[in-house]
Design a protein around this motif. Structure first.
Motif, PDB file in Angstrom:
ATOM      1  N   PRO A  14     -25.766  -5.338  21.194  1.00 37.48           N
ATOM      2  CA  PRO A  14     -24.658  -4.501  20.714  1.00 37.48           C
ATOM      3  C   PRO A  14     -24.109  -3.527  21.761  1.00 37.48           C
ATOM      4  CG  PRO A  14     -26.735  -3.841  19.683  1.00 37.48           C
ATOM      5  CD  PRO A  14     -27.000  -5.104  20.444  1.00 37.48           C
ATOM      6  N   ASN A  15     -24.856  -3.249  22.815  1.00 42.91           N
ATOM      7  CA  ASN A  15     -24.395  -2.297  23.821  1.00 42.91           C
ATOM      8  C   ASN A  15     -23.946  -2.970  25.115  1.00 42.91           C
ATOM      9  OD1 ASN A  15     -24.953  -0.052  22.145  1.00 42.91           O
ATOM     10  ND2 ASN A  15     -27.103  -0.269  22.632  1.00 42.91           N
ATOM     11  N   ILE A  16     -23.738  -4.274  25.058  1.00 45.09           N
ATOM     12  CA  ILE A  16     -23.227  -5.026  26.205  1.00 45.09           C
ATOM     13  C   ILE A  16     -21.971  -5.759  25.744  1.00 45.09           C
ATOM     14  CG2 ILE A  16     -23.688  -6.879  27.856  1.00 45.09           C
ATOM     15  CD1 ILE A  16     -26.664  -6.145  27.667  1.00 45.09           C
ATOM     16  N   ILE A  17     -20.887  -5.594  26.484  1.00 43.51           N
ATOM     17  CA  ILE A  17     -19.622  -6.227  26.113  1.00 43.51           C
ATOM     18  C   ILE A  17     -19.818  -7.736  26.045  1.00 43.51           C
ATOM     19  CG2 ILE A  17     -17.257  -6.681  26.866  1.00 43.51           C
ATOM     20  CD1 ILE A  17     -17.163  -3.906  27.984  1.00 43.51           C
ATOM     21  N   LYS A  18     -19.309  -8.312  24.989  1.00 39.79           N
ATOM     22  CA  LYS A  18     -19.481  -9.742  24.740  1.00 39.79           C
ATOM     23  C   LYS A  18     -18.350 -10.545  25.381  1.00 39.79           C
ATOM     24  CE  LYS A  18     -21.348 -13.292  22.704  1.00 39.79           C
ATOM     25  NZ  LYS A  18     -22.478 -13.903  23.327  1.00 39.79           N
ATOM     26  N   LEU A  19     -18.733 -11.585  26.095  1.00 40.05           N
ATOM     27  CA  LEU A  19     -17.778 -12.538  26.640  1.00 40.05           C
ATOM     28  C   LEU A  19     -17.433 -13.514  25.530  1.00 40.05           C
ATOM     29  CD1 LEU A  19     -16.319 -13.764  29.158  1.00 40.05           C
ATOM     30  CD2 LEU A  19     -18.302 -15.239  29.372  1.00 40.05           C
ATOM     31  N   ARG A  20     -16.154 -13.656  25.223  1.00 40.14           N
ATOM     32  CA  ARG A  20     -15.728 -14.491  24.099  1.00 40.14           C
ATOM     33  C   ARG A  20     -15.208 -15.865  24.523  1.00 40.14           C
ATOM     34  NH1 ARG A  20     -18.060 -12.314  19.700  1.00 40.14           N
ATOM     35  NH2 ARG A  20     -17.808 -10.079  19.770  1.00 40.14           N
ATOM     36  N   GLY A  21     -14.749 -15.990  25.761  1.00 42.15           N
ATOM     37  CA  GLY A  21     -14.238 -17.285  26.175  1.00 42.15           C
ATOM     38  C   GLY A  21     -13.843 -17.296  27.642  1.00 42.15           C
ATOM     39  N   MET A  41     -12.885 -11.057  26.757  1.00 44.07           N
ATOM     40  CA  MET A  41     -14.020 -10.188  26.421  1.00 44.07           C
ATOM     41  C   MET A  41     -13.593  -9.204  25.338  1.00 44.07           C
ATOM     42  SD  MET A  41     -15.333  -9.362  30.278  1.00 44.07           S
ATOM     43  CE  MET A  41     -17.015  -8.951  29.853  1.00 44.07           C
ATOM     44  N   ASP A  42     -14.576  -8.604  24.686  1.00 49.21           N
ATOM     45  CA  ASP A  42     -14.279  -7.530  23.738  1.00 49.21           C
ATOM     46  C   ASP A  42     -13.578  -6.403  24.474  1.00 49.21           C
ATOM     47  OD1 ASP A  42     -15.482  -8.846  21.639  1.00 49.21           O
ATOM     48  OD2 ASP A  42     -17.373  -7.756  21.795  1.00 49.21           O
ATOM     49  N   ARG A  43     -12.738  -5.683  23.759  1.00 49.05           N
ATOM     50  CA  ARG A  43     -12.019  -4.565  24.358  1.00 49.05           C
ATOM     51  C   ARG A  43     -12.940  -3.350  24.452  1.00 49.05           C
ATOM     52  NH1 ARG A  43      -6.742  -1.260  22.466  1.00 49.05           N
ATOM     53  NH2 ARG A  43      -6.556  -0.103  24.407  1.00 49.05           N
ATOM     54  N   LEU A  44     -12.897  -2.697  25.589  1.00 49.63           N
ATOM     55  CA  LEU A  44     -13.646  -1.471  25.809  1.00 49.63           C
ATOM     56  C   LEU A  44     -12.661  -0.310  25.699  1.00 49.63           C
ATOM     57  CD1 LEU A  44     -16.309  -0.118  26.683  1.00 49.63           C
ATOM     58  CD2 LEU A  44     -15.542  -0.383  29.043  1.00 49.63           C
ATOM     59  N   PHE A  45     -12.886   0.587  24.753  1.00 54.82           N
ATOM     60  CA  PHE A  45     -11.944   1.672  24.511  1.00 54.82           C
ATOM     61  C   PHE A  45     -12.206   2.892  25.386  1.00 54.82           C
ATOM     62  CE2 PHE A  45     -11.681  -0.875  20.682  1.00 54.82           C
ATOM     63  CZ  PHE A  45     -10.309  -0.969  20.526  1.00 54.82           C
TER      64      PHE A  45
END
Length: 119
Positions: A14-21, A41-45
């Motif tokens: 949960p604390n590492i940005i996930k690569l989606r594709g 990747m998930d967006r980092l705000f």
């Protein structure tokens, strides 16, 4: 980058940005240049650096306010603390505790992510 993308896609924390594709053309897409390779990747705000700057700015403003209030009271010759000041001091203590809780929580999240990466 392809190897990094493959490694990132296998991480699930949960604390590492996930690569989606990644790009459809895979490694060959990377050779084609920016138009042929991309990752999703998930967006980092907010980055940790941005959060720490916010904490420093907030702390700096609190120190400036304390100095101005102390100087103002000294200038008026007041030595006693008014009830309103007690309330403000209590509120400030609560805010400092909340800030410390937030900072410790983030430190724990970072350490959990590092432990995950090392396992």
């Amino acid at each position: 980058l392809t190897l990094e993308a493959e490694i990132l896609s296998n991480l699930a924390h949960p604390n590492i940005i996930k690569l989606r594709g990644i790009a459809h053309s895979g490694v060959e897409g990377f050779i084609q240049g920016p138009g042929g390779y991309f990752i999703i990747m998930d967006r980092l705000f907010e980055t940790l650096d941005q959060r720490m700057r916010t904490w420093r700015e907030d702390n700096s403003n609190d120190v400036d306010d304390d100095f101005r209030n102390h100087h103002h009271q000294k200038k008026k010759g007041r030595r006693s603390v008014e009830p309103q000041q007690h309330l403000e001091a209590g509120d400030k203590l609560d805010m400092n505790n909340d800030l410390m809780d937030e900072q410790l929580n983030i430190a724990l999240q970072i350490s959990a992510a590092v432990m995950y990466l090392h396992s």
